[in-house]
Design an enzyme around this catalytic site. Structure first.
Site, short mmCIF file in Angstrom:
data_model
loop_
_atom_site.label_atom_id
_atom_site.label_comp_id
_atom_site.label_asym_id
_atom_site.label_seq_id
_atom_site.Cartn_x
_atom_site.Cartn_y
_atom_site.Cartn_z
N HIS B 24 0.83 -1.21 0.00
CA HIS B 24 0.00 0.00 0.00
C HIS B 24 0.86 1.25 0.00
O HIS B 24 0.59 2.20 -0.71
CB HIS B 24 -0.95 -0.01 1.20
N LYS B 89 -10.23 -7.82 7.55
CA LYS B 89 -10.91 -8.12 8.82
C LYS B 89 -10.94 -6.86 9.67
O LYS B 89 -10.01 -6.06 9.64
CB LYS B 89 -10.24 -9.28 9.55
#
Lengths: 284, 180
Positions: B24, B89
């Site tokens: 990222h 999650k």
């Protein structure tokens, strides 16, 4: 003196790496199964079934229970009459674990430098040792995943703090961990000692068997035993549930270890474990 | 994707890109410096996951989701370039939830801590970029019947808020912490 060759230590460490990561602890699996019996929420039941099924697949296929195969934390009990020959004890543990991680196709989760990152690999581990009577070496491996390690906390309470204040801190820690840290959790709590020792005890407490609400295994300290029971009940009333999507099963067990402390302080550390609480033990 | 509602469960068959923390960081650095990205974000799905090594004879090792909130600070530029969904999650930040709504994307969660189970649904793995990042490299995965739960829908509804709004009990002092 009993001589123990480092080769034996290395082989034991390699086996521990694979066993801990492939085979979910019996007590954890048992706690998950009894949670499934009690859980009424349909989605929570589905998630608990997936977790149990995952453990079965991992064991059968020799796959890691979780892709986060953790930072390996070793608790070594070194018998004072044991003498390690042929090399370094710590070196053998690091090498053995790295070998086991490679053999088991586990994950290269460890970066050599915490600031510059990069170049992730299988080692080093963290090794805690304790000198004990006897001529054996006992190695316990706890590969700690970081989704839950990131949510662990410590607080230095005043010595006059009430039990209610301590409980509130623990409940807040669990609530903040919420869905991120893979509930249902197991909580390791360290009370007393120094700041670092409380954190050590909290992690070490995770090695102990998960005591479910109905468990007959009691903590020898009555006050601690009562606190474990109360916390488990109150945490399960938080309604975080499996994956944080609601339900009765937020925590599988609370394990507390306590130690004498200083008149001026009361350290309390909470180490959160995800449902994939993994560890394995070998006595050499 | 737009018609999906928070709390809904689906099975997904198709392609995903794995990307987590360091990938990222690199993607966002590339966007800021105007470099070409190694993946086409438009309509793409990112799975926050870093698999284990691949055992002999298997397509992939254990491959479950990692904590999504760590990617919150890098998510807006990706959504702006057309990222259609994310899988991970846990909760997302209010900024990310607002951006999901703005760009009509979806955030899914999948069974956490179940990497061995989820690996069975992965049928192909191809390295795309950042091999030097090891488990954090970007892989393209082809998945079949991959189980997903809509955690934040394109209207910005979150499943984590939803269960609280259902009147489920939660001690008052926890309310604020749980929503944040």
């Amino acid at each position: 003196m009993r001589e123990i060759k480092v080769d034996k230590i290395r082989a034991a460490a390699a086996d521990l790496a694979k066993e801990a990561n492939f085979v979910l602890r019996k007590d954890v699996l048992g706690a998950l199964k009894s949670a499934l019996l009690k859980e009424g929420d349909q989605r929570s039941r589905k998630i608990l079934k997936a977790i149990i099924n995952n453990a079965e697949i991992a064991k059968k296929e020799k796959l890691a229970i979780c892709q986060d195969t953790g930072l390996p934390v070793v608790f070594g009990e070194i018998g004072q009459e044991a003498r390690v020959t042929g090399g370094s004890l710590a070196g053998a543990i690091h090498q053995g674990l790295a070998l086991g991680y490679a053999q088991g196709s586990l994950r290269r989760s460890i970066v050599k430098d915490p600031l510059s990152r990069g170049g992730s690999g299988f080692s080093p581990a963290i090794i805690h040792t304790e000198i004990v009577p006897g001529d054996k070496i006992k190695l316990s491996l706890l590969p700690k995943g970081f989704g839950c390690e990131n949510k662990s906390q410590i607080r230095m309470f005043k010595p006059t703090a009430s039990l209610e204040e301590i409980k509130r801190f623990i409940l807040e820690t669990v609530a903040k961990a919420g869905p991120d840290a893979c509930p249902p959790f197991v909580l390791g709590i360290g009370i007393g000692g120094t700041q670092d020792y409380a954190a050590y005890l909290a992690k070490k407490a995770l090695l102990n068997k998960v005591k479910s609400q109905k468990s007959k295994v009691k903590n020898t300290n009555q006050k601690i035993y009562k606190l474990e029971k109360e916390l488990l009940k109150e945490i399960n009333n938080l309604n975080i549930g499996p994956m944080g999507l609601g339900g009765k099963t937020t925590c599988l067990g609370v394990n507390i270890l306590s130690y004498p402390t200083h008149i001026a302080g009361l350290p309390v550390a909470v180490n959160i474990s995800c449902h994939a609480l993994r560890s394995a033990v070998k006595i050499i | 994707m737009r018609h999906l509602k928070a709390g809904e469960e689906i099975s997904y068959t198709g392609k995903l890109y794995t990307a987590r923390d360091q990938a990222h960081r690199r993607l966002v650095e590339a966007i800021h410096s105007g470099r070409k990205l190694p993946i086409d974000l438009k309509g793409g799905i990112i799975y926050y996951s870093g698999p284990t090594e691949t055992p002999k004879g298997k397509i992939i090792g254990s491959c479950g989701p990692t904590t999504s909130s760590r990617m919150d600070g890098f998510t807006l530029p990706l959504l702006k370039l057309g990222l259609s969904a994310m899988i991970g999650k846990g909760n997302r930040s209010p900024d990310v939830i607002a951006a999901i709504r703005k760009y009509q994307a979806v955030y899914f969660v999948t069974y956490s801590g179940c990497g061995a189970l989820l690996a069975r649904q992965i049928k192909k793995k191809t390295l795309v970029a950042y091999l030097d990042l090891g488990p954090e490299a970007i892989y393209e995965l082809e998945v079949k019947d991959f189980p997903l739960i809509v955690a934040v829908d394109s209207q910005g509804n979150s499943v984590y808020k939803q269960f609280k709004e259902k009147g489920l009990e939660c001690p008052d002092q926890m309310e604020e912490i749980m929503i944040n």
